[in-house]
Write a protein that holds these residues in place. Structure first.
Motif, PDB file in Angstrom:
ATOM      1  N   LEU A 192      43.072 -49.864 -77.214  1.00 33.47           N
ATOM      2  CA  LEU A 192      43.208 -51.168 -77.276  1.00 33.47           C
ATOM      3  C   LEU A 192      42.713 -52.112 -76.186  1.00 33.47           C
ATOM      4  CD1 LEU A 192      47.290 -51.610 -77.878  1.00 33.47           C
ATOM      5  CD2 LEU A 192      45.282 -51.622 -79.652  1.00 33.47           C
ATOM      6  N   ASP A 195      38.843 -52.427 -77.095  1.00 35.04           N
ATOM      7  CA  ASP A 195      38.379 -53.106 -78.264  1.00 35.04           C
ATOM      8  C   ASP A 195      38.901 -54.573 -78.157  1.00 35.04           C
ATOM      9  OD1 ASP A 195      38.223 -54.152 -80.663  1.00 35.04           O
ATOM     10  OD2 ASP A 195      39.670 -52.747 -81.740  1.00 35.04           O
ATOM     11  N   GLN A 196      37.804 -55.345 -78.036  1.00 32.09           N
ATOM     12  CA  GLN A 196      37.845 -56.838 -77.752  1.00 32.09           C
ATOM     13  C   GLN A 196      38.440 -57.689 -78.930  1.00 32.09           C
ATOM     14  OE1 GLN A 196      37.337 -58.800 -75.079  1.00 32.09           O
ATOM     15  NE2 GLN A 196      37.375 -56.780 -74.489  1.00 32.09           N
ATOM     16  N   GLY A 197      38.927 -56.509 -80.243  1.00 33.08           N
ATOM     17  CA  GLY A 197      39.638 -57.110 -81.175  1.00 33.08           C
ATOM     18  C   GLY A 197      40.866 -56.745 -81.541  1.00 33.08           C
ATOM     19  N   SER A 198      41.394 -55.895 -80.440  1.00 34.12           N
ATOM     20  CA  SER A 198      42.692 -55.108 -80.597  1.00 34.12           C
ATOM     21  C   SER A 198      43.833 -56.023 -80.817  1.00 34.12           C
ATOM     22  CB  SER A 198      42.774 -54.186 -79.515  1.00 34.12           C
ATOM     23  OG  SER A 198      43.076 -54.972 -78.354  1.00 34.12           O
ATOM     24  N   GLY A 199      43.808 -57.137 -80.250  1.00 31.29           N
ATOM     25  CA  GLY A 199      45.026 -58.196 -80.049  1.00 31.29           C
ATOM     26  C   GLY A 199      45.862 -57.915 -78.928  1.00 31.29           C
TER      27      GLY A 199
ATOM     28  N   THR D 140      45.271 -54.103 -85.366  1.00 36.41           N
ATOM     29  CA  THR D 140      43.686 -54.236 -84.655  1.00 36.41           C
ATOM     30  C   THR D 140      42.853 -54.748 -85.624  1.00 36.41           C
ATOM     31  OG1 THR D 140      43.464 -51.820 -85.468  1.00 36.41           O
ATOM     32  CG2 THR D 140      44.381 -52.064 -83.084  1.00 36.41           C
ATOM     33  N   ASN D 141      42.029 -55.636 -84.855  1.00 36.27           N
ATOM     34  CA  ASN D 141      40.964 -56.313 -85.546  1.00 36.27           C
ATOM     35  C   ASN D 141      41.511 -57.161 -86.744  1.00 36.27           C
ATOM     36  OD1 ASN D 141      38.545 -55.963 -84.173  1.00 36.27           O
ATOM     37  ND2 ASN D 141      39.348 -53.742 -84.291  1.00 36.27           N
ATOM     38  N   THR D 154      46.308 -62.528 -84.745  1.00 35.41           N
ATOM     39  CA  THR D 154      44.975 -62.162 -84.856  1.00 35.41           C
ATOM     40  C   THR D 154      44.317 -61.363 -83.800  1.00 35.41           C
ATOM     41  OG1 THR D 154      44.563 -64.218 -86.070  1.00 35.41           O
ATOM     42  CG2 THR D 154      42.789 -63.416 -84.764  1.00 35.41           C
ATOM     43  N   GLY D 155      43.420 -60.562 -83.812  1.00 39.84           N
ATOM     44  CA  GLY D 155      43.195 -59.737 -82.876  1.00 39.84           C
ATOM     45  C   GLY D 155      42.073 -60.204 -81.704  1.00 39.84           C
ATOM     46  N   ASN D 156      41.285 -60.776 -82.317  1.00 40.07           N
ATOM     47  CA  ASN D 156      40.009 -60.943 -81.439  1.00 40.07           C
ATOM     48  C   ASN D 156      40.367 -61.886 -80.178  1.00 40.07           C
ATOM     49  OD1 ASN D 156      37.617 -63.055 -80.678  1.00 40.07           O
ATOM     50  ND2 ASN D 156      36.882 -61.861 -82.258  1.00 40.07           N
ATOM     51  N   ALA D 157      40.031 -61.231 -79.000  1.00 41.75           N
ATOM     52  CA  ALA D 157      40.085 -61.546 -77.681  1.00 41.75           C
ATOM     53  C   ALA D 157      39.590 -63.112 -77.362  1.00 41.75           C
ATOM     54  CB  ALA D 157      40.050 -60.720 -76.750  1.00 41.75           C
ATOM     55  N   ARG D 160      41.619 -65.644 -79.170  1.00 44.93           N
ATOM     56  CA  ARG D 160      43.089 -65.696 -78.707  1.00 44.93           C
ATOM     57  C   ARG D 160      43.096 -66.435 -77.214  1.00 44.93           C
ATOM     58  NH1 ARG D 160      46.977 -61.947 -80.339  1.00 44.93           N
ATOM     59  NH2 ARG D 160      47.764 -61.912 -78.581  1.00 44.93           N
ATOM     60  N   PRO D 172      50.149 -55.568 -81.762  1.00 41.78           N
ATOM     61  CA  PRO D 172      49.130 -54.771 -82.709  1.00 41.78           C
ATOM     62  C   PRO D 172      49.435 -53.327 -82.779  1.00 41.78           C
ATOM     63  CG  PRO D 172      48.378 -55.175 -80.551  1.00 41.78           C
ATOM     64  CD  PRO D 172      49.733 -55.790 -80.543  1.00 41.78           C
ATOM     65  N   TYR D 178      41.932 -46.234 -87.505  1.00 42.88           N
ATOM     66  CA  TYR D 178      41.326 -46.617 -86.182  1.00 42.88           C
ATOM     67  C   TYR D 178      41.144 -45.684 -85.252  1.00 42.88           C
ATOM     68  CZ  TYR D 178      41.591 -50.102 -82.324  1.00 42.88           C
ATOM     69  OH  TYR D 178      41.407 -50.896 -81.376  1.00 42.88           O
ATOM     70  N   PRO D 387      34.655 -56.943 -83.936  1.00 43.25           N
ATOM     71  CA  PRO D 387      34.779 -57.284 -82.688  1.00 43.25           C
ATOM     72  C   PRO D 387      33.607 -57.638 -81.541  1.00 43.25           C
ATOM     73  CG  PRO D 387      35.485 -55.077 -82.810  1.00 43.25           C
ATOM     74  CD  PRO D 387      35.089 -55.485 -84.002  1.00 43.25           C
TER      75      PRO D 387
END
Lengths: 420, 420, 420, 420
Positions: A192, A195-199, D140-141, D154-157, D160, D172, D178, D387
């Motif tokens: 997590l 992963d920059q997309g993990s949330g 995730t993602n 939404t997952g993307n940092a 966000r 998440p 995964y 991501p």
């Protein structure tokens, strides 16, 4: 032992329904010494509970008692906020000389208020301030306290529901062995974070107990703790060890994390730090984290000087050499033998523990409560822990004698048998 | 008086930067009696601070001291969580007989942990649980504590910033006289409540101090408090009076709200409830609000039995009749006379107060600090309060003698003059 | 006019209970032109509602219709995300030449998605990013949209309750004239901002409608808006004008804030910006605020090119000179005369408005609904607004003829009389 | 093909820095037909992007175009809020007859506003209202939208961080695969739900995409989706399938979840539901969940009637029989063959996909961008996802011919080769 109904009426009519221990132990306790309490009818109880870990040196320890009475007699400062006092200085000097310096620990010391939850609140505030992030990771079955900041990183659903607001800014991760070894340590957590997309909101800090007491005596392995510290370093998160229940020698060393060879960024201490059951807590942190402004966190009772007096006396009496640690480990082995025997006889039971904190888990949660109830009838104080109260928790004073420990363990074994 | 630099080094090197009082009062205090403290160099200080209101009966009050030492000597239970003990029962009986019953107050009693913020957290939890709503209204310049729940209803921007997370679920409303009488009381608050389009989340409760201590000695009028109670009833909100600093006789009556003739739904007490400066707090509430589940809120030090002993002794000694209240009001008049004189001489100063809590406000905030600093040099402990530390706060022990009070007031007047 | 029950069954069985307008107007509309709609039974309705302000140029305006059909016929790009297209460039050029440059407005243009709430969400995000603070101040009876960010700054309690989470980070302040002039403007707001002990989280921004449409046609005075802008400058807060309903000429000038002579930091536009009722919105802001990273906010339909075509056509047709503004103000006077007459006859009614947005408020909220219901029977579309739906809202197309307007006003007057 | 620099100046000077697609595709597009766009310089581009999934039937599909122009020509209602209109009724009837009834889906239909994020916000509100809980689990993602409610799940940092407030109430969980199959499905999620000490706030709902488009073309297996549905049932959580990008036939069946044989409690649709790229969205839910009050959620453009017209025409033209699904699966196989070939040649590439959504992932994220850039030069529109933008995403119109598809795939293969 026969218990006549105690005069509980004022508790039942005047005190709030929130009261709990007095329900399971229907006695009016009057005095105590070492590992024994006496109720007002003269019955005595052996104490495998120790004030939920606040009485590591036993009730009314005579060495501490002498120091306390002397201090009160001579009109030493009782209430001092964060004024400088001779008692506080003596405590700080002793803490540095007996605890920090020999362990090469670089910590600054903060007096955040006299309870554990004050210390946790201060630790979380500081971590958030240092990192400029809101989120904190805690672990499944963690217990850190009842004020809103601490409750948000506490696992118990029943306690959390009491908040009356949604508890946010905390995310639980699996504690050591949560999946019985079938999943690599930190697989989920690290993925997590990477992963920059993990949330996952990137956490300011991770807060952990090395042994979860309220959570069911879950013991983290030293290698897990080391890996956690490594993860924190790699991912720019502060590591907070909440040593409120497991510090002050409960697991052997003064700090419970010593065995793992880690140096947390922030440490909380409370419960047995005063040694006499008096409210006191500390928040320790690496000097580079000491970004507090004067008075940014405060509290009326953060200078409970009688507690400083007993705390200094306890450190002097028990921690100037390595005897206490050795003795605790020896007593722990004594418990382990009994546990092995009990679990050998009872398939439905498992045990785990370290130092002088042990848990005996039953397949049927009701059994754990039954064991504690029977033990009480037999004159032994024991409480349950774990999310379903499925674990009998052993937390005797560290100063208990081998004979008292043996007596209590025999009573425990009997209670287990008689509730089968 | 000449102060030689005290040996502060361990405080400066080991204690966190968060320390505050020890900066303004550079002395190492050693012992204390009544209204006087003595530092390790033998200098004495008259105390107009009283442990921020925790020492209403003076330092190491001899009546309480005797009870405390007796209890320790006989190995009374020190640490009791919420187990029933003889000391707790004695306190509950005394509290009922001396405090609640004579005032016809119907409260249940909760021991939420030993500090004020524990009590506030419990009060807020309970109010939210009872009403099923998250929002709580507090007042401008309120101070309720440092843990996250309490901090969210505290006004001070500097303290709030320490939270490290956005503080939500609290909305400030104007305290009494916030607009110097130019706006009708509760105009804004009531309009928001009545207007279904206002955007105010309907509050579960309102939390208020009758006199704001940290906020600058802002005194709510009795009619304002009554109108607030009426508003709470009309709008289905619980009224919480935080009497942590102003209760236990500080304003005259045992509770600060007695004069207004109101009965809050929930009351918090702490600071002087133990009477001896020992950590203790209470949360009181109407019986119909006692919807707690057993153990839903808990805390390690909620059964600080030595504090119960001194608390019961203090109630017996000082509150069995109406003498204490009369004496406090008389001492308050003594202060008021001096305040009138000081403000007569100094245009830039204003005063306000009630009972034995008074504030002297200066146009220039720096002046208030200068007065306190000069007073310290002259042997008088005084601190500032208010959002800009613009108010000199007088909080002497209730048990101060008229002569001591006069001495301190003369010192104050001198400090004001010498900082002009 | 007699209405036969329309064939509504699929709406009643298949569409969600959330549907609302179709309940008050039980007709199945089929086609529309200018200020008139026609239902499938051939009944016509005069429109004093104009798509809640989305049809300022009337239904299916022939100029725009021509441009739209031409564009579709030639296979112009329909869906373009934020790709560069000729239609988008034409719109941007026209918007700059017709709207921004003549008014000396320095704004950058963002396409945040096609609905008003998309624009508000973008505005709030940007303000928080620029200032690094979470809190935003909105006003009593504000309406800014239904997604969570917008809803948190919307006043209506019924809409807010739909969120299902506590709405935080927004604080309401009194809109202009909230206390009928008895309290100085911004007394409360400014005092909270200046007082470091107020408990108000310092806001990143203030979001305001110059005329609150949903809130009950509350008209802010120009001097109040100017004072608000001054306050924002002094207190380091961004000023966001939500001109979604009141922009595009509704109050006279293209932007509703022109009359006050202010230049908001951020402006949201939607509803009538496409001119044809097609979904489109804009977020405008000063260039120094354009700290967005590419793609930091996005949305599938932010490039609704047919809307760009009609938008550019509308700007060209109606805003190249000052005629539209003059005409709107003239039509407004026509309404005002009728309002005066109605309120002269009916003590229980009051009116307010500006340009071509007017409200007729009744003491009894049920009366407003009755007026709208009767008007519908008489062939006039009118809806209520205000927190208790106590205001009949007049929002005719700006292009309505004086005769149509007169006809509608006569119908309104009749409906008021017949519901007395 | 040679690209002369397009006239982008107004985009660069007037439009916000937030613009993104126009940066990667430096052309000014003018018109489009089917799978081809043409820029103002006459260059044509083959479209493997399809409006991010909004143009499943191609650009300006002639069948839909005819219906749209006819509707506009006859002055059909353009903007209708949630008034009943003949166009809306026709859409509802068609949707019921062509989509819901043949699939035995019991849904009520809500028009929550015209964009995907409107639909997600409505879905989350409804789930929270129905269950009375705040928390929602996402994966995730995940990508669900840009307004605050949707962004919190939404997952993307990077997206966000744009919120400017801490995003809470969402947690998440690991999406399918995964951990590359090394951890049993839902091990972590289910354990947290079952463990009363886990610290997870019990979720009102789970929101999931069957294929994560923005997240990198992550395809959930049918058995994983079925297990997720079972978990939701067992644990009293609503299952929300966000079918905004993958619905309307993208994966083969009309709904992407049909293949798995599940029936989500709530479904969101948008993007290609209008068929013509016009803003429109739907929120579908089981009738027993339809607890909305009239108007509790609303929005200005929720009645975009031209979109209803094209939507009904698209359903009639493409979904009255099973041809579309078969054709999509056939085209998908055509892509899969090319993917196999490309990955056979390039070790650093992997692919995954379903129906007509495919992803080609590269070890080096920069390679994916390079492939898209080269493809653009070669006249093919392709974007990245994932991501780290490490996946080239193929999203051609469903109506693309085999020849066009083949042409595009050859261009893709060339771009991959030329960037090696």
């Amino acid at each position: 032992m026969t218990i006549t109904p105690p005069a509980l009426s004022v508790f039942e009519t005047l005190e709030s329904e929130v009261r709990s221990y007095c329900r399971g132990w229907p006695a009016v306790f009057d005095r105590a010494q070492g590992a024994r309490l006496t109720d007002e009818d003269g019955h005595t109880y052996l104490d495998f509970f120790a004030g939920a870990g606040s009485l590591n040196y036993g009730h009314n320890n005579p060495v501490l008692k002498r120091a306390l009475i002397d201090y009160i007699e001579r009109d030493g400062i009782t209430h001092g906020l964060d004024m400088a006092t001779t008692a506080k200085r003596a405590f700080l000097d002793t803490f540095q000389n007996v605890v920090l310096r020999p362990r090469d620990l670089p910590y600054k010391v903060m007096f955040p208020g006299p309870t554990g939850t004050n210390a946790v609140e201060a630790a979380l505030k500081l971590a958030r301030k240092v990192k400029g992030r809101e989120s904190v990771v805690s672990f499944t079955n963690a217990f850190h306290g009842m004020s809103l900041g601490s409750l948000a990183v506490t696992g118990n659903a029943f306690k959390r529901a009491g908040a009356g607001i949604p508890l946010v800014h905390g995310t639980p991760m699996p504690f050591d062995n949560y999946f019985d070894g079938q999943v690599p340590d930190f697989l989920w957590f690290e993925r997590l974070l990477e992963d920059q997309g993990s949330g996952l909101n990137h956490p300011a800090a991770v807060i952990v107990e090395t042994v979860q007491g309220e959570g069911g005596i879950n013991v983290a392995r030293a290698e897990w703790l080391r890996a956690l510290q490594d993860l924190c370093h790699r991912q720019d998160m502060l590591l907070i060890v909440d040593d409120i229940q497991m510090g002050c020698g409960r697991t052997g060393g003064f700090f419970s994390f010593e065995e793992a060879g880690i140096t947390p960024d922030i440490v909380t201490l409370s419960k047995s730090i005063s040694g006499y059951g008096l409210p006191m807590s500390l928040c320790l942190f690496k000097p580079e984290l000491d970004v507090w402004e004067p008075g940014e966190h405060n509290g009326t009772f953060r200078g409970n000087n009688p507690a400083f007096v007993t705390a200094a006396a306890a450190l002097d009496a028990y921690w100037a050499d390595g005897q206490m640690e050795k003795q605790t480990l020896a007593r722990g082995e004594q418990i382990e033998q009994t546990m092995l025997a009990i679990c050998g006889e009872h398939d439905s039971a498992r045990f785990r523990g370290r130092g002088l904190v042990w848990g005996l888990e039953f397949d049927d949660p009701a059994r754990a409560s039954a064991v504690c109830a029977r033990a009480f009838q037999l004159g032994l104080l024991l409480e349950t822990s774990g999310p379903q109260s499925e674990v009998v928790k052993l937390l005797p004073p560290l100063t208990i004698t081998p004979e008292e420990l043996d007596e209590g363990l025999r009573t425990l074994a009997r209670a287990v048998r008689e509730t089968a």
